[in-house]
Design an enzyme around this catalytic site. Structure first.
Site, PDB file in Angstrom:
ATOM      1  N   CYS A   1     -15.245  -8.869   0.519  1.00 49.64           N
ATOM      2  CA  CYS A   1     -14.690  -9.476   1.724  1.00 49.64           C
ATOM      3  C   CYS A   1     -13.422 -10.239   1.377  1.00 49.64           C
ATOM      4  CB  CYS A   1     -15.699 -10.402   2.382  1.00 49.64           C
ATOM      5  SG  CYS A   1     -16.088 -11.857   1.384  1.00 49.64           S
TER       6      CYS A   1
ATOM      7  N   CYS B   1     -13.624 -12.852  -1.244  1.00 48.49           N
ATOM      8  CA  CYS B   1     -13.640 -12.347  -2.623  1.00 48.49           C
ATOM      9  C   CYS B   1     -12.222 -12.194  -3.163  1.00 48.49           C
ATOM     10  CB  CYS B   1     -14.358 -10.992  -2.690  1.00 48.49           C
ATOM     11  SG  CYS B   1     -16.100 -11.044  -2.268  1.00 48.49           S
TER      12      CYS B   1
ATOM     13  N   ASP C   1       7.982  10.276  14.477  1.00 41.89           N
ATOM     14  CA  ASP C   1       8.841  11.249  13.821  1.00 41.89           C
ATOM     15  C   ASP C   1       9.161  12.328  14.858  1.00 41.89           C
ATOM     16  OD1 ASP C   1      10.065  12.807  11.692  1.00 41.89           O
ATOM     17  OD2 ASP C   1       8.291  14.068  11.803  1.00 41.89           O
TER      18      ASP C   1
ATOM     19  N   ASP D   1       4.095  13.672  10.540  1.00 42.66           N
ATOM     20  CA  ASP D   1       3.315  14.793  10.022  1.00 42.66           C
ATOM     21  C   ASP D   1       3.812  15.312   8.679  1.00 42.66           C
ATOM     22  OD1 ASP D   1       5.730  15.957  10.919  1.00 42.66           O
ATOM     23  OD2 ASP D   1       4.724  17.895  11.148  1.00 42.66           O
TER      24      ASP D   1
ATOM     25  N   ASP E   1       7.289  11.488   5.764  1.00 38.78           N
ATOM     26  CA  ASP E   1       6.781  10.399   6.596  1.00 38.78           C
ATOM     27  C   ASP E   1       5.779   9.522   5.853  1.00 38.78           C
ATOM     28  OD1 ASP E   1       8.211  11.381   8.834  1.00 38.78           O
ATOM     29  OD2 ASP E   1       6.612  12.816   9.242  1.00 38.78           O
TER      30      ASP E   1
END
Length: 778
Positions: free
Chosen positions: A15, A18, A449, A647, A651
């Site tokens: 968490c 931590c 994009d 895609d 990118d």
């Protein structure tokens, strides 16, 4: 000596508390200039003075804080990290299976004798009324393996308490330990002959809590972002060997042996091994994996070429200029690593509150128990029937801890995330864990994009403008000429003719004119197809179609001229067309108050034409691949919460840099691995759906946390004896456990309401069920 930076993988963090504790432990060391511990990537990035300390001292500090400092060797680090995570997930699932397989029968044994209105089958040998000690010992023996499976909650949780930075593990450790110790005390009472103590066993509470929390931890481990997969796929793009010219002879060598200045030969269809400058030959190179643009780029002497791009047509020789970590691909890999490493982990509300909640609960339990012990010792009339001061004080102490047990608190977030991500998957939206789901609802700017995201990513014939001949005949004859071409624009024209069912002519002669077009003899006519430069060379006037050509260019289309026997025959325009869902998705985002931008390496005119078609607010054109993540960062520096939708491999750094990276499912594997959300159906309408699902889920989480904390806020004072002061009842630990269980049931039931989520539904009713008004708490 100059400062050095080292990245150390850290194991065992669960968490935000931590990662904060590890960071504090490292910063305490002399010689540390900066330390950043990332929970998401499970890595500590440390800037230190090598004259003051060594890496081993940093690793020792991590170990002393209660965590694992893993091997930071780069050799095979990606594979090793993947194997380690897979092993950790297997271990967690094994522990959960052990715990749940015992917790379920333990719960049945504990509850079945109490349910008197239904006759449930029960072993006579375990009858608590006739064999109370056997009954109690059986529960104890079943609890021990469950506690062993969840031993880490105790080692980490109590160590965190000692170090004064409690976390969720501390809550689990305290609550279950209180229940177990009180139960052990009552087992001892039963052994002494006080058989009524059989009603005060709470082993099943501890067992079920541990099993459920292990389930949550297992699901959390599975859903963590697989950053190493993205890096591994990027590394695999570059070819492993290169053909160099050595003493006039071609020689194949390993890619690591290529040096700047080497002359490299690349044949058609092969990948470019390193960055360099062409010295001989002509070709077209597919740079889509790097730039995201679908059109191959013509290369001649003096042109720059980049590692991992694909040589499509001709043979070239080029001089290596950048090798190893200096290539454009290597820089993209570094950008992905840096962006992922710099992401701050989202601090879950439960983890933040637990830092205050645990000490407050402990203080209340101690003060309440101590106060009642003193009060009952002075005034025995305060004691309920059958109690003595120590037993009374212990009951109060245990009741407070049991009712504060964090089962609901631990379930509040993961259950909603489980249902939310499940609904996303049902609708083709793959959400990689709770972190992505939580961040998505804050998005106020989305950057798309262009190629392959807003557009199809494949060129198509959009316009046929003939001069003096039939349009179909023009398309038919140009497609016949382009049939022998390997250029994507030519293939688009051939495909366009095929879609219309046009039969192609036989080609009597064909010649490719590099950088200009093609020349062919078709159906007895000398045919030219190409750009303005070719037409000017052959003295063909374009005046008749000048206006049409300019209009097509303004619309972002690529005009190709055709001439038959020295006379202009017309224009065929080819363009990367917009996806059908793009405009609707952007309109939907606008209704949600989200600003939409488009980023592309394409020229300003083409980019603006596409943006106008779909209604985009802001256009970032002519952006180099390595600069896309910088453009995203600029928006973030303005205080925006940014999502990036893309895609391509180019990118990937921007997807990692953005607060949320959203990849199109039809795109590259690297883009999908770098992203936080993947749209499996490649439908942009899933972008607003994903954001709305995030908002709905976060609202559900907040409701869950409200109920989880609400039970504690109301229950803790009652458990501490508030009602007993005014002559009311004393909260028995049995009812404390029941209240705790009710909080868990309410959390689970509320989370299941997310199953009613439907795409588009939220626009009419934004997150409020029937009968509710905006602003209500639940």
């Amino acid at each position: 000596m100059e400062s050095q930076t080292v990245t150390i993988p850290v194991g065992g963090m669960t968490c935000a508390a931590c990662s904060s504790r590890v960071e504090k432990a490292i910063r305490k060391l002399a010689g540390i200039e900066n330390a950043n511990v990332n929970l998401a990537t499970e890595k500590a990035t440390v800037v230190y003075d090598p004259d003051a300390l060594r890496v081993s001292a940093i690793k020792d500090a991590i170990v002393k804080a209660g965590y694992k400092a893993l091997d930071l060797s780069s050799a095979g680090a990606v594979d090793a990290d993947k194997l380690r995570k897979q092993r950790d997930i297997r271990i967690l699932w094994t522990k959960f299976i052990v715990a749940i397989s015992l917790a379920i029968p333990l719960l049945y044994i504990a509850m079945a004798p109490m349910i008197t209105w239904v006759h449930l089958p029960f072993p006579r040998a375990l009858d608590p009324m006739n064999f109370p000690l056997v009954y109690a010992l059986t529960e104890l023996l079943m609890t021990i393996p469950i506690v062993a499976a969840g031993y880490r909650f105790y080692t980490v949780g109590f160590k965190a308490l000692v170090q004064r930075s409690p976390n969720m593990d501390s809550l689990i450790a305290l609550g279950t330990t209180a229940a177990i110790l009180y139960s052990l005390y009552n087992v001892w009472q039963i052994a002494l002959g006080h058989f009524m103590a059989v009603e005060s066993l709470y082993f099943e509470s501890a067992g079920v809590i541990i099993a459920l929390i292990l389930l949550g931890k297992s699901l959390e481990a599975v859903s963590k972002g697989r950053t190493s997969e993205a890096i591994k796929k990027l590394m695999g793009l570059a070819p492993k060997t290169a053909i160099i010219i050595q003493n006039g002879v071609e020689k194949e060598i390993a890619i690591d042996e290529v040096l700047p200045g080497d002359i490299i030969v690349v044949k058609p269809g092969a990948k470019i091994p390193v960055d360099g400058t062409v010295v001989e030959g002509h070709t077209s190179i597919d740079e889509s994996m790097l730039t995201g643009e679908s059109m191959p780029v013509d290369k001649a002497a003096g042109s720059e070429v980049y590692a991992a791009t694909i040589n499509t047509t001709g043979l070239i020789r080029f001089k290596a200029t950048k090798v190893g970590g200096e290539t454009a691909l290597a820089q993209i890999i570094k950008l992905v690593e840096d962006a992922q490493g710099s992401k701050a982990p989202i601090a879950q509300l439960a983890d933040i509150v637990s830092g205050y909640f645990v000490p407050i609960v402990c203080l209340v339990a101690i003060l309440a128990g101590g106060a009642w012990f003193l009060a009952a010792s002075v005034n025995p009339a305060l004691l309920p029937a059958g109690y003595f001061p120590l037993k009374f004080a212990l009951t109060i102490f245990i009741s407070v801890l049991v009712i504060a047990c964090p089962c609901a608190l631990g379930l509040a977030t993961p259950t909603a995330i489980m249902v939310g991500t499940g609904k996303g998957a049902e609708n083709g939206i793959l959400i990689k864990g709770g972190e992505a789901l939580e961040t998505a609802h804050k998005i106020n700017t989305i950057v798309f994009d262009k190629t392959g995201t807003i557009t199809e990513g494949k060129p198509k014939v959009t316009d046929v403008i003939p001069v003096g001949i039939e349009a179909d005949y023009l398309l038919r004859i140009i497609a016949s000429a382009e049939k022998g071409s390997e250029h994507p624009l030519g293939q688009a024209i051939v495909n366009g003719a095929g879609e219309k069912g046009l039969e192609l002519f036989a080609v009597e002669h064909f010649e490719s004119l590099t950088g200009r077009g093609i020349e062919a003899l078709i159906n007895g006519a000398k045919t030219l197809v190409g750009n303005r430069k070719l037409m000017d060379e052959r003295g063909i006037s374009l005046a008749e179609l000048e206006e049409a050509s300019d209009l097509l260019a303004e619309e972002g289309k690529t005009p190709m001229y055709a001439a038959l026997d020295g006379k202009l025959a017309g224009i065929i325009a080819v363009a990367d067309v917009v996806k059908p869902s793009s405009k609707s998705a952007i309109e939907s985002l606008h209704r949600m108050g989200i600003e939409v931008a488009m980023i592309t390496g394409d020229n300003k005119k083409t980019a603006s034409a596409i943006a106008k078609q779909v209604g985009i607010d802001k256009v970032l054109s002519e952006v180099l691949p390595q600069d896309k993540s910088n453009e995203v960062k600029k928006l973030q520096d303005e205080g925006r919460k940014v999502a990036m939708v893309g895609d391509g491999i180019n990118d990937a750094p921007a997807l990692a840099q953005a607060d949320i990276g959203i990849a199109i499912g039809s795109g590259t594997d690297v883009a999908m691995e770098s992203a936080d959300i993947v749209l499996m159906r490649s439908d942009l309408m899933d972008v607003p759906t994903a954001i709305n699902l995030s908002k709905r889920t976060i609202r559900n989480i907040k409701q869950n946390l409200f109920w989880a904390f609400g039970y504690n806020v109301v229950g803790i004072p009652i458990a501490a004896g508030l009602l007993h002061i005014f002559g009311g009842p004393l909260l028995n630990p049995i009812f404390a456990a029941a209240a705790m269980s009710m909080s868990s049931v309410s959390v689970l039931t509320n989370a299941l309401r997310l199953k009613r989520f439907k795409p588009g539904q939220q626009e009419k009713k934004p997150f409020f069920p029937p009968g509710m008004v905006k602003g209500s708490c639940c």
